[in-house]
Design an enzyme around this catalytic site. Structure first.
Site, short mmCIF file in Angstrom:
data_model
loop_
_atom_site.label_atom_id
_atom_site.label_comp_id
_atom_site.label_asym_id
_atom_site.label_seq_id
_atom_site.Cartn_x
_atom_site.Cartn_y
_atom_site.Cartn_z
N ASP A 133 0.05 -18.14 19.00
CA ASP A 133 0.61 -17.64 17.89
C ASP A 133 0.97 -16.10 18.27
O ASP A 133 1.21 -15.27 17.54
CB ASP A 133 -0.42 -17.39 16.71
CG ASP A 133 0.42 -16.90 15.30
OD1 ASP A 133 1.71 -17.69 15.25
OD2 ASP A 133 -0.21 -16.32 14.57
N CYS A 187 2.30 -37.45 3.39
CA CYS A 187 2.12 -36.75 2.05
C CYS A 187 2.58 -37.49 0.81
O CYS A 187 2.28 -37.25 -0.26
CB CYS A 187 3.11 -35.35 1.99
SG CYS A 187 2.61 -34.08 3.07
N CYS A 190 2.82 -36.66 -3.30
CA CYS A 190 2.05 -35.56 -3.74
C CYS A 190 2.86 -34.33 -3.53
O CYS A 190 3.50 -33.98 -2.68
CB CYS A 190 0.66 -35.61 -2.83
SG CYS A 190 -0.05 -34.11 -3.20
N CYS A 197 1.43 -22.76 -5.42
CA CYS A 197 2.07 -21.52 -5.20
C CYS A 197 2.44 -20.74 -5.99
O CYS A 197 3.18 -20.94 -7.16
CB CYS A 197 3.35 -21.86 -4.42
SG CYS A 197 4.10 -20.36 -3.64
N CYS A 213 6.62 -15.64 0.05
CA CYS A 213 5.23 -16.05 0.23
C CYS A 213 4.49 -14.86 0.43
O CYS A 213 4.41 -13.84 1.05
CB CYS A 213 5.34 -16.71 1.69
SG CYS A 213 3.79 -17.34 2.29
N CYS A 240 -2.79 -15.89 1.71
CA CYS A 240 -2.97 -16.66 0.59
C CYS A 240 -3.25 -17.98 1.23
O CYS A 240 -2.86 -18.85 2.00
CB CYS A 240 -1.54 -16.60 -0.26
SG CYS A 240 -1.66 -17.77 -1.51
N CYS A 243 -1.78 -22.84 -1.21
CA CYS A 243 -1.29 -24.32 -0.68
C CYS A 243 -2.33 -24.86 0.17
O CYS A 243 -2.18 -26.48 -0.19
CB CYS A 243 0.16 -24.22 -0.24
SG CYS A 243 0.26 -23.30 1.14
N CYS A 247 -4.59 -29.08 -1.17
CA CYS A 247 -4.20 -30.28 -0.52
C CYS A 247 -5.31 -31.22 -0.53
O CYS A 247 -6.46 -30.99 -0.07
CB CYS A 247 -3.58 -30.08 1.03
SG CYS A 247 -3.35 -31.55 2.02
#
Length: 346
Positions: A133, A187, A190, A197, A213, A240, A243, A247
């Protein structure tokens, strides 16, 4: 022979603490450049100019290091042992993203990658480069191409075996190794992540506008947050998890084995009053070794003051008033906004 080398690498990586390993080609995501161009063209990257400036490499992993023949993607869980959403219902306390509640993962994962890489070179030759990253590498699409998981409707990577709480690392190597099949998207119908969010940051499933975001706004964005969005931040001062936490695949989330990812007790739900009192030395000492330190005191205080303004707690008014004349204009603006909010709710 290459199949044996591949399996040996998997075994070594698992012994180092990684939970999953997958292999793909550097050019294994042919649509990545187009997707990135659309994202930047829409302005969804916000202030992240580095994303636009390095699109040639970011959109084409093969161009980053032309000699590379295989990309090895590795996953490491940081699954929380507590409910990360509980703090959202405590407005006098701060919500910090799970991944930042202890040591900076960049250092931990990169050292692991380097150990695996050195072992590979000693045993099988070739050359390597490792990334966590911090380079123009699109880890999530590459991880999907390597079969580790799929990018969900929230654009984060999901895994049947790991859920959504895991870090990614990459080893580019000149070794030509057998690759995995790409993961399939699972997914279905869903939309839990999209509905969770707080700022409606998803223009459509599988699309994210970073400018809305909370992770971007509290970490990457340097200036004042647009006033209509400030109230939607709630008490989230760094990142945050809404989201991710929403899941359903997290029922399969793997337990984190690295103790340095276990949340520090003082960072699970710290009091806003205490955080607002930090000076630079105190901030650096308190967050030594934490990714939070990278945003600096001013941006941190800005976030804390927005949370104080959203708290509705008159007892926090004096902590906002203490910063109305701060030398940083963004901090003083946040303080005055918080004072106005608390005064009007008193």
């Amino acid at each position: 022979m290459t199949a044996e080398i591949r399996q040996a690498i998997i075994d070594n990586a698992l012994s180092e603490g990684f939970a999953q390993v997958g292999f793909c080609r550097p050019d294994g995501v042919p649509d990545i450049a187009e997707r990135l161009a659309t994202y930047v063209g829409n302005g969804w990257h916000g202030d992240m100019g580095w994303m636009a400036e390095r699109m040639h490499w970011r959109g084409n992993p093969a161009a980053l290091w032309p000699e590379a023949r295989t990309v090895i993607m590795l996953a490491e869980p940081y699954t929380p042992s507590h409910d990360p959403m509980e703090v959202i219902g405590q407005p006098d306390r701060a919500a910090i993203s799970v991944y930042a509640q202890n040591r900076d993962y960049h250092d931990i994962v990169k050292k692991r990658l380097k150990r695996v890489g050195r072992w590979m070179i000693e045993g099988f030759g070739g050359e390597i480069k490792v990334f966590v990253d911090t380079a123009p590498v699109m880890e999530k699409p590459l991880a999907a191409a390597a079969g580790l998981g799929w990018q969900g409707k929230h654009t984060n990577l999901l895994s049947r075996e790991l859920g959504s709480w895991f870090f990614l690392g990459a080893i580019f190597t000149t070794l030509d190794l057998p690759i995995d099949l790409p993961a399939r998207e699972n997914c279905g119908s869903c939309t839990a992540c999209l509905e969770a969010c707080p700022t409606d940051a998803f223009p459509a499933p599988f699309q994210l506008d970073a400018r809305r975001c909370i992770s971007y706004l509290t970490i990457e964005h340097k200036g004042p947050v647009d006033e209509p969005l400030r109230s939607q931040l709630g008490n989230r001062i760094y990142g945050c998890d809404d989201c991710l936490a929403a899941c359903p695949w997290n029922k399969f989330a793997a337990e984190a084995s690295e103790m340095r990812y276990a949340a520090r007790a003082d960072l699970i739900a710290p009091r806003l009053a205490e955080l607002a009192g930090f000076d630079d030395a105190g901030f650096r000492a308190h967050f030594s070794g934490s990714p939070i330190k990278r945003i600096g005191l001013s941006r941190f205080l800005r976030n804390v003051l927005y949370a104080i303004g959203n708290s509705g707690d008159p007892a926090l008014l004096s902590h906002a008033q203490a910063h109305t004349e701060h030398e940083d204009a963004v901090v003083s603006d946040a303080a005055r906004w918080a004072v106005t909010k608390l005064s009007s709710s008193a």
